[in-house]
Every structure is written in C-alpha cells, then in structure tokens.
Design a protein around this motif. Structure first.
Motif, PDB file in Angstrom:
ATOM      1  N   LEU A 161       0.859  -1.187   0.000  1.00  0.00           N
ATOM      2  CA  LEU A 161       0.000   0.000   0.000  1.00  0.00           C
ATOM      3  C   LEU A 161       0.888   1.227   0.000  1.00  0.00           C
ATOM      4  O   LEU A 161       1.834   1.323   0.782  1.00  0.00           O
ATOM      5  N   VAL A 162       0.584   2.177  -0.879  1.00  0.00           N
ATOM      6  CA  VAL A 162       1.382   3.392  -1.030  1.00  0.00           C
ATOM      7  C   VAL A 162       0.482   4.607  -0.879  1.00  0.00           C
ATOM      8  O   VAL A 162      -0.454   4.805  -1.677  1.00  0.00           O
ATOM      9  N   GLY A 163       0.756   5.433   0.131  1.00  0.00           N
ATOM     10  CA  GLY A 163       0.032   6.680   0.295  1.00  0.00           C
ATOM     11  C   GLY A 163       0.573   7.734  -0.662  1.00  0.00           C
ATOM     12  O   GLY A 163       1.778   7.963  -0.713  1.00  0.00           O
ATOM     13  N   GLU A 164      -0.315   8.347  -1.425  1.00  0.00           N
ATOM     14  CA  GLU A 164       0.062   9.423  -2.353  1.00  0.00           C
ATOM     15  C   GLU A 164      -0.470  10.734  -1.764  1.00  0.00           C
ATOM     16  O   GLU A 164      -1.635  11.079  -1.943  1.00  0.00           O
ATOM     17  N   ALA A 172      -2.759   0.376  -4.192  1.00  0.00           N
ATOM     18  CA  ALA A 172      -2.337  -0.970  -3.788  1.00  0.00           C
ATOM     19  C   ALA A 172      -1.719  -1.671  -4.980  1.00  0.00           C
ATOM     20  O   ALA A 172      -2.131  -1.461  -6.139  1.00  0.00           O
ATOM     21  N   PHE A 173      -0.706  -2.497  -4.700  1.00  0.00           N
ATOM     22  CA  PHE A 173      -0.044  -3.292  -5.731  1.00  0.00           C
ATOM     23  C   PHE A 173       0.102  -4.717  -5.234  1.00  0.00           C
ATOM     24  O   PHE A 173       0.343  -4.949  -4.045  1.00  0.00           O
ATOM     25  N   LEU A 175       2.490  -7.637  -4.672  1.00  0.00           N
ATOM     26  CA  LEU A 175       3.920  -7.646  -4.411  1.00  0.00           C
ATOM     27  C   LEU A 175       4.437  -9.076  -4.513  1.00  0.00           C
ATOM     28  O   LEU A 175       4.027  -9.947  -3.750  1.00  0.00           O
ATOM     29  N   ALA A 176       5.348  -9.313  -5.469  1.00  0.00           N
ATOM     30  CA  ALA A 176       5.934 -10.640  -5.662  1.00  0.00           C
ATOM     31  C   ALA A 176       7.168 -10.804  -4.778  1.00  0.00           C
ATOM     32  O   ALA A 176       7.745  -9.825  -4.292  1.00  0.00           O
ATOM     33  N   ALA A 177       7.608 -12.039  -4.626  1.00  0.00           N
ATOM     34  CA  ALA A 177       8.763 -12.325  -3.776  1.00  0.00           C
ATOM     35  C   ALA A 177      10.034 -11.661  -4.289  1.00  0.00           C
ATOM     36  O   ALA A 177      10.939 -11.358  -3.503  1.00  0.00           O
ATOM     37  N   ASP A 178      10.105 -11.404  -5.606  1.00  0.00           N
ATOM     38  CA  ASP A 178      11.286 -10.749  -6.164  1.00  0.00           C
ATOM     39  C   ASP A 178      11.186  -9.224  -6.158  1.00  0.00           C
ATOM     40  O   ASP A 178      12.041  -8.543  -6.711  1.00  0.00           O
ATOM     41  N   GLY A 179      10.143  -8.675  -5.494  1.00  0.00           N
ATOM     42  CA  GLY A 179       9.972  -7.231  -5.391  1.00  0.00           C
ATOM     43  C   GLY A 179       9.214  -6.599  -6.528  1.00  0.00           C
ATOM     44  O   GLY A 179       9.009  -5.381  -6.536  1.00  0.00           O
ATOM     45  N   THR A 180       8.766  -7.399  -7.490  1.00  0.00           N
ATOM     46  CA  THR A 180       8.006  -6.867  -8.620  1.00  0.00           C
ATOM     47  C   THR A 180       6.608  -6.450  -8.165  1.00  0.00           C
ATOM     48  O   THR A 180       5.950  -7.169  -7.410  1.00  0.00           O
ATOM     49  N   LEU A 181       6.158  -5.293  -8.647  1.00  0.00           N
ATOM     50  CA  LEU A 181       4.809  -4.809  -8.372  1.00  0.00           C
ATOM     51  C   LEU A 181       3.942  -4.953  -9.617  1.00  0.00           C
ATOM     52  O   LEU A 181       4.405  -4.742 -10.743  1.00  0.00           O
ATOM     53  N   SER A 182       2.656  -5.284  -9.404  1.00  0.00           N
ATOM     54  CA  SER A 182       1.712  -5.407 -10.515  1.00  0.00           C
ATOM     55  C   SER A 182       0.315  -5.110 -10.017  1.00  0.00           C
ATOM     56  O   SER A 182       0.078  -4.938  -8.817  1.00  0.00           O
ATOM     57  N   ASN A 183      -0.636  -5.053 -10.969  1.00  0.00           N
ATOM     58  CA  ASN A 183      -2.060  -4.920 -10.654  1.00  0.00           C
ATOM     59  C   ASN A 183      -2.337  -3.714  -9.764  1.00  0.00           C
ATOM     60  O   ASN A 183      -2.971  -3.817  -8.719  1.00  0.00           O
ATOM     61  N   ARG A 184      -1.914  -2.541 -10.210  1.00  0.00           N
ATOM     62  CA  ARG A 184      -2.190  -1.332  -9.433  1.00  0.00           C
ATOM     63  C   ARG A 184      -3.684  -1.038  -9.411  1.00  0.00           C
ATOM     64  O   ARG A 184      -4.368  -1.119 -10.426  1.00  0.00           O
ATOM     65  N   ARG A 185      -4.185  -0.681  -8.233  1.00  0.00           N
ATOM     66  CA  ARG A 185      -5.576  -0.257  -8.065  1.00  0.00           C
ATOM     67  C   ARG A 185      -5.629   0.703  -6.899  1.00  0.00           C
ATOM     68  O   ARG A 185      -4.681   0.786  -6.103  1.00  0.00           O
ATOM     69  N   PHE A 186      -6.733   1.424  -6.760  1.00  0.00           N
ATOM     70  CA  PHE A 186      -6.883   2.352  -5.650  1.00  0.00           C
ATOM     71  C   PHE A 186      -7.437   1.606  -4.441  1.00  0.00           C
ATOM     72  O   PHE A 186      -8.501   0.993  -4.509  1.00  0.00           O
ATOM     73  N   TRP A 187      -6.685   1.648  -3.338  1.00  0.00           N
ATOM     74  CA  TRP A 187      -7.132   1.038  -2.082  1.00  0.00           C
ATOM     75  C   TRP A 187      -8.074   1.984  -1.345  1.00  0.00           C
ATOM     76  O   TRP A 187      -9.022   1.544  -0.688  1.00  0.00           O
ATOM     77  N   ALA A 188      -7.826   3.292  -1.448  1.00  0.00           N
ATOM     78  CA  ALA A 188      -8.686   4.302  -0.812  1.00  0.00           C
ATOM     79  C   ALA A 188      -8.598   5.595  -1.596  1.00  0.00           C
ATOM     80  O   ALA A 188      -7.514   6.026  -1.985  1.00  0.00           O
ATOM     81  N   GLU A 189      -9.752   6.209  -1.826  1.00  0.00           N
ATOM     82  CA  GLU A 189      -9.847   7.547  -2.423  1.00  0.00           C
ATOM     83  C   GLU A 189     -10.207   8.499  -1.297  1.00  0.00           C
ATOM     84  O   GLU A 189     -11.182   8.282  -0.580  1.00  0.00           O
ATOM     85  N   LEU A 190      -9.410   9.550  -1.130  1.00  0.00           N
ATOM     86  CA  LEU A 190      -9.508  10.373   0.073  1.00  0.00           C
ATOM     87  C   LEU A 190      -9.864  11.818  -0.208  1.00  0.00           C
ATOM     88  O   LEU A 190      -9.651  12.686   0.632  1.00  0.00           O
ATOM     89  N   ASP A 191     -10.421  12.088  -1.378  1.00  0.00           N
ATOM     90  CA  ASP A 191     -10.903  13.428  -1.658  1.00  0.00           C
ATOM     91  C   ASP A 191     -12.347  13.554  -1.186  1.00  0.00           C
ATOM     92  O   ASP A 191     -13.087  12.558  -1.112  1.00  0.00           O
TER      93      ASP A 191
END
Length: 290
Positions: A161-164, A172-173, A175-191
C-alpha cells in the motif's frame, strides 16, 4: 467515535518522522537534529546514528542491518556493525527529496520522493516509486505516483500500500517475492465526496492493523484517522494545542500501542521541543510492515 487518552512518550524533538517498533523499542528519525533515535517504551532516547543529509524512512534488511532514506542527498544508507555506508545512490533517479520507505521481508526497499511540486497538486510532476534490491541495486517499481509517502506491506507480504499525499489516495499493488509490483488499483480515495461522509484527507505516515485497516496521519486536519479499505473513516484522534500530525506506528509488546509523531511545525525553523511522540492504546494490533 471513541475518545482516546494520549500520553507523552518523548519530548524535545524538532521533527519526528518514520516511527517504527523494532526489537522491543521505538525507532524514529528526527529531520532537523539529523539523527535516528532508539526510544525505550518508557521514553529513554538514544541517538543511534547521525545522518547529515536528513533522515526519513527506516527499515531493516533480513540480516538485521538498518536502512535509512537520506532525503537531501537522495541516498539509501545502510547501518551495520556501527558503520554507515551507501546502500544505493538514488540521486540520478529522483527529481525531488526522498521521503518515507518500507522494506519488505525479503529486503526490497520501496522509497518515495517529493517530486517537483507546483503551486497546486494539479501542477505537480508525477514520479517513479523506487525499488532497491537487497544487494543495493536500483530499479523502478511503479510509474506515475503523486508524491508517494507512507507505505505498508500486508501481513502475508503480498500487497504493498502506497500513500500518495498530494494525490489524496492510497494505491495498492500485488507484491511478488522478487519485489516486482503489478495490478495497481486504488485502495482508498480520500478526496471530499468520494466516499459517503468523507472529508478530504492528505495522508502522511501510516501503519497497518490486523483487520486490514490503516491508521494514517492526516496532515490537512491535524488528526489521525483509521481508514477501512475504500477510504471510510472509522475512527479519528484529533489533536489540539497547535499540534500537527505527521506519522504513526503500531507496536509495543502486544502490538496495540499506537505511537503518534506530532509537532508544531514541519519547517527547518523548528526548534528543540517542537516535536514529540505521543501514544495511546487501541484494540486491534499491528500487522505487516513496517
């Protein structure tokens, strides 16, 4: 929402950032005292290392060495056996100062940065989330983030989870064991208005609990909020006396102590005593990393 009693753990700081619970103690950076500190549960602080380039994010490699994001010179430092060295120089990859960081269980460090900020968030430059492998090599983890800041890894190690902060959201991404990120989606919209009853949240430091909720420092409103997936606020801790919220961490022996990094200013004019660490007890314990 419940009212919580706050107690003081440590006073005398200038600007505390990136609080962590590690091996029976709290750890935190202090930007303007240029140091990383270890703080016992009863508030005894020891300066562990000086970081002239201004320390921010903290995390530990599997071998127990400490990683530190050094903001101004844009390096990730490694402290091992009392020696501070450069783990990875990101100065050629970052366009702004580095900030918070999380290190996963396999030793991959994910590092945020300010980017180039405009007069309004719409004028900001979106940036790359940095990934530093356990051997210190750099690779881009994800593109197009809006001031990536506080981060967390889920308890199973499979989600980042990455706060922007300037984007007012959590991504949210997978996270694979080798550190690769995929499947980005919004975990929370805060506006404001995106979630029923939602007020705008500008997320800073955060910590994950065992119900999959995030405690988040809301720098816009001088409070800490507990967010459910999607962004609904389920609890709020409001500050008073001119204090502002910057970061938080769950820890303690049972994981139920919520440590709050607060201060009177975030600027370099801060003086000794402008920052402090407060704490309260919560029902749901810590999960994941950091």
């Amino acid at each position: 929402m419940a009212s919580r009693q706050l107690r003081t753990v440590l006073e005398g700081g200038r600007f505390f950032e990136a609080p962590r619970w590690h091996e029976g103690a709290w750890w935190t950076s202090d930007f303007y005292r240029h140091g990383v500190y270890r703080v016992t549960p009863d508030g005894e602080a020891t300066r562990v290392v000086e970081v002239e380039g201004q320390p921010s994010g903290l995390g530990w490699l599997p071998d127990g060495s400490l990683l530190i994001s050094s903001m101004k010179d844009r390096r990730v430092l490694r402290l091992a056996d009392g020696e501070l060295t450069t783990h990875c120089d990101l100065s050629g990859h970052a366009i702004g100062d580095l900030n918070d960081m999380v290190v996963d269980a396999n030793g991959h460090a994910f590092v945020g940065e300010f980017g180039r900020l405009g007069a309004t968030p719409a004028e900001d430059t979106l940036v790359t989330l940095k990934r530093v492998a356990p051997d210190g090599t750099y690779s881009p983890a994800a593109e197009g983030l809006h001031f990536p800041n506080g981060m967390a890894v889920s308890a199973d190690g499979r989600t980042l989870l990455v706060g922007e902060s300037r984007g007012r959201r959590y991504s949210a991404f997978d996270l694979a064991a080798d550190g690769t990120l995929s499947n980005r989606r919004f975990w929370a919209e805060l506006d404001e208005g995106q979630v029923p009853g939602q007020t705008r949240v500008v997320p800073d430091g955060c910590t994950l609990d065992a119900e999959g909720h995030l405690w988040v420092a809301d720098t816009l409103s001088d409070r800490f909020v507990r967010l459910a997936p999607g962004g609904r606020i389920v609890e709020e801790i409001a500050l008073s006396d001119g204090l502002h919220s910057y970061a938080c961490a769950l820890g303690g022996e049972d994981g139920r102590t919520l440590l709050l990094a607060v201060g009177r200013t975030h600027g370099p004019e801060a003086r000794d005593g402008d920052a402090m660490l407060l704490a309260t007890e919560v029902e749901v314990p810590h999960a994941g990393l950091p």
